[in-house]
Design an enzyme around this catalytic site. Sequence first.
Site, PDB file in Angstrom:
ATOM      1  N   HIS A   1     -26.515   2.231  28.464  1.00 49.31           N
ATOM      2  CA  HIS A   1     -25.140   2.475  28.911  1.00 49.31           C
ATOM      3  C   HIS A   1     -24.135   1.791  27.981  1.00 49.31           C
ATOM      4  CE1 HIS A   1     -25.359  -1.344  31.616  1.00 49.31           C
ATOM      5  NE2 HIS A   1     -24.526  -1.610  30.638  1.00 49.31           N
TER       6      HIS A   1
ATOM      7  N   GLU B   1     -23.198   4.713  33.229  1.00 47.11           N
ATOM      8  CA  GLU B   1     -24.645   4.684  33.366  1.00 47.11           C
ATOM      9  C   GLU B   1     -25.264   6.026  32.958  1.00 47.11           C
ATOM     10  OE1 GLU B   1     -26.082   1.977  33.774  1.00 47.11           O
ATOM     11  OE2 GLU B   1     -25.463   0.818  35.522  1.00 47.11           O
TER      12      GLU B   1
END
Length: 259
Positions: free
Chosen positions: A146, A151
């Site tokens: 990330h 994410e």
Amino acid sequence: MTTWTAVRNYEEMSKLGAELIFNKTCECLRQKNTCLLGLATGNTMIRLYELLAAMFNDHNTDLSGLMTCNLDEYATADGREVPPKHPLSYRKYMDEKLFSKFQPARHFDHARAFFPPAQNAASYDDLIARHGGLDLQLLGIGFNGHIAFNEPMSEKIITADDFAALPSRVIALEPLTIATNARLTADNDPSMVPTKAITMGMKSILAAKQILLLACFEEQERPLSVIKSGRVTPELPASFLLKHPNSQIVYTKDSIATL
């Protein structure tokens, strides 16, 4: 185009990063009297910020035209920013590691140090755009790939184009991110790490004029190896740097040996 730079160790990486940011800041201040820096937190940046502050102080740099936008901030369970007194607050981190180190004669305005707001998070992208976009964005890379707190997402859920256009927003953190941050910043106590955060979106990050990503942990070797393969995928957010026209990845050979 993404360039790769291997350095010997953490100190060398920190010095190179500080010099790049110092030179870019001075160039922008000289050319247009303003500079918008995107900043990151974490153990990777601690020494860099110490060296950067010393460079500005030693060169008597006027920082009255400097504006900063941090990548992220933790959020409470009900979606509000954690208070600055929170032990893991990124506002607290930035003040301790960088802003407080500027000499008063540098004229840095703390009111021009911004963090993504939990309420109407997308307004952060508008603020950045109104000021002409980020002149330079500093990044770390999560062990799951990330950047900021964007994410990984499955390609079955989102296309690469849609992922690259994600705005700033409040998100739930992945278990690996919580566990990693607990180990690195919270004495290995996951209960101290908030489960939500406000993150700058991929859209603003990728619109930066220059991107600098630093890596110095063994666990970052796997995501960096995937980036080296040349495949851009929302399942590895940092891979989107490959589409950026001016990005640089700097990594330490003593911890990331096989790239």
